[in-house]
Design a protein around this motif. Structure first.
Motif, short mmCIF file in Angstrom:
data_model
loop_
_atom_site.label_atom_id
_atom_site.label_comp_id
_atom_site.label_asym_id
_atom_site.label_seq_id
_atom_site.Cartn_x
_atom_site.Cartn_y
_atom_site.Cartn_z
N ALA A 147 -7.18 -5.55 -1.11
CA ALA A 147 -6.83 -4.30 -1.15
C ALA A 147 -7.95 -3.43 -0.88
N ALA A 148 -9.32 -3.79 -1.34
CA ALA A 148 -10.36 -3.29 -1.31
C ALA A 148 -10.92 -3.17 0.08
N GLU A 149 -10.81 -4.52 0.69
CA GLU A 149 -11.35 -4.88 2.14
C GLU A 149 -10.44 -3.77 3.02
N LEU A 150 -9.22 -3.82 2.57
CA LEU A 150 -8.21 -2.96 3.68
C LEU A 150 -8.12 -1.21 3.39
N GLY A 151 -8.69 -1.30 2.28
CA GLY A 151 -8.25 0.36 1.67
C GLY A 151 -6.95 0.53 1.56
N ALA A 152 -6.44 -0.32 0.94
CA ALA A 152 -4.88 -0.22 1.06
C ALA A 152 -4.47 0.61 -0.35
N LYS A 153 -3.16 1.13 -0.15
CA LYS A 153 -2.47 1.82 -1.00
C LYS A 153 -1.77 0.77 -1.66
N VAL A 154 -1.96 0.67 -3.09
CA VAL A 154 -0.99 -0.44 -3.96
C VAL A 154 -0.10 0.22 -4.54
N ILE A 155 0.91 -0.36 -4.40
CA ILE A 155 2.34 -0.02 -5.01
C ILE A 155 2.71 -1.13 -6.14
N ILE A 156 2.50 -0.99 -7.61
CA ILE A 156 3.19 -1.66 -8.52
C ILE A 156 4.57 -1.43 -8.83
N GLN A 157 5.31 -2.22 -8.17
CA GLN A 157 6.96 -2.13 -7.97
C GLN A 157 7.63 -1.87 -9.31
N HIS A 158 7.29 -2.17 -10.41
CA HIS A 158 7.99 -1.72 -11.37
C HIS A 158 7.54 -0.57 -12.24
N GLU A 159 6.36 0.20 -11.62
CA GLU A 159 5.50 1.30 -12.20
C GLU A 159 6.11 2.80 -11.82
N PRO A 160 6.80 3.46 -12.47
CA PRO A 160 7.41 4.56 -12.08
C PRO A 160 6.13 5.53 -11.50
N ASP A 161 4.95 5.62 -12.02
CA ASP A 161 3.85 6.38 -11.63
C ASP A 161 3.44 5.94 -10.32
N ASP A 162 3.75 4.81 -9.61
CA ASP A 162 3.40 4.45 -8.47
C ASP A 162 4.79 4.62 -7.30
N THR A 163 6.03 4.69 -7.84
CA THR A 163 7.30 4.64 -6.97
C THR A 163 8.13 5.74 -7.14
N ASP A 164 7.89 6.68 -8.13
CA ASP A 164 8.65 7.99 -8.49
C ASP A 164 8.60 8.95 -7.13
N ASP A 165 7.32 9.30 -6.61
CA ASP A 165 6.93 10.27 -5.99
C ASP A 165 6.78 9.87 -4.60
#
Ligand SMILES: [Zn+2]
Length: 319
Positions: free
Chosen positions: A295-313
């Protein structure tokens, strides 16, 4: 504790299976022998109503709502013991990846039968589901038979629940997770030797009858789904033996990494907490390190699939 959790999950799966019956997998089974590359042509014949389906010009990532999971005691989600007595609500997400060369469905959520029931409680889990994957695809003028590929991060009940809806898709699965789902006494624990397409079917009476009838393809680590580097399924073992995560290289958003259940919460990522029911804590920690390096190497956006903070908006369509 591990036994309790697994028994709970198994009881839940059995309860759901009892409710939903053998479901409609016969259609998928009849296509077991169809070559993978003919899937699109077959769909056009089988489902003429989808003839109006328009493909996409560029890669898209679309979140699907695959349910909600209230956990009354999070203790089992940390070997450190620091989650005891806490509760939380996980979201359950599935993902549609639309590519000019085809569609991939990532994870299969909670069982569709839940859409007809009130929330269900088994052990520490209370689960609910508003719409099936098929209903959400229909809102986009898509049907299950339009989906070329399906893959799950792992085989737990909240990621495999709607397998009975699959209609002609090829299931992409690595050898370790396949062997975990369909154990055979003489199967080696070694990594898979090479990509090979095989026919569906395994030992009868397994916990995964819905998967047995799917046409499947055994994939290696870092499987390049569409052959252009844009969608990569990569192994992150530990939660289950063949647990996997997904990298989607979106043209506008940039690289996005979907965690599967490598992490369940923002905090569990920050603190590197390992659930008590994982198959290997050491493998999990190694997978976390490799995932974070990537993730750091790619500069990727990480989405935790069960985490509302990552998936709601998230945008309705990520491009
Ligand atoms: Zn999960």
């Amino acid at each position: 504790m591990k036994q309790i959790v697994l028994a709970t999950a198994s009881a839940f799966i059995l309860a759901m299976a009892a409710c939903s019956g053998p479901a409609g997998n016969e259609g998928a089974n009849s296509e077991t022998d169809a070559p993978e590359t003919d899937t699109g042509a077959t769909d056009a014949v089988v489902a003429p109503e989808t003839a109006s389906e328009e493909g996409v010009d560029a890669l898209q990532l679309i979140k699907l709502d695959c349910g909600s999971i209230y956990v009354s005691d999070l203790d089992i989600f940390s070997t450190a013991g620091d989650y005891a007595g806490q509760s939380d609500t996980f979201t359950d997400t599935c993902w549609l990846i639309r590519h000019p060369e085809g569609d991939l469905l990532w994870d299969l959520g909670l069982p569709g039968i839940l859409t007809t029931q009130d929330e269900q409680t088994t052990g520490v889990f209370t689960v609910s589901l508003e719409k099936t994957i098929a209903e959400q695809l229909a809102e986009r003028d898509l049907s299950m038979s339009d989906i070329e590929y399906v893959s799950i991060s792992h085989s737990h009940f909240d990621h495999s629940g709607q397998v009975d809806l699959i209609d002609g898709s090829t299931w992409l699965v690595n050898q370790l997770e396949y062997d975990h789902m369909f154990p055979e006494p003489d199967v080696s624990e070694e990594a898979p030797a090479e990509d090979a397409e095989t026919e569906g079917g395994a030992d009868a009476g397994s916990q995964f009858p819905g998967f047995e009838v799917l046409q499947h393809e055994i994939i290696l680590d870092n499987h390049d789904v569409f052959g252009d580097g844009s969608v990569i399924i990569f192994m992150t073992p530990g939660h289950t033996p063949g647990h996997a995560a997904l990298l989607v290289n979106l043209p506008e958003t940039g690289p996005v990494m979907l965690t599967g259940d490598l992490y369940h919460r923002t905090e569990s990522r920050e603190l590197k907490r390992v659930p008590q029911f994982n198959t290997s804590e050491a493998d999990t920690l190694a997978s976390m390190e490799a995932f974070e390096d990537r993730a750091a190497e790619l500069g990727a956006k990480v989405i935790i699939q069960h985490e509302p903070d990552d998936t709601d908006d998230l945008p309705e369509v990520m491009r």
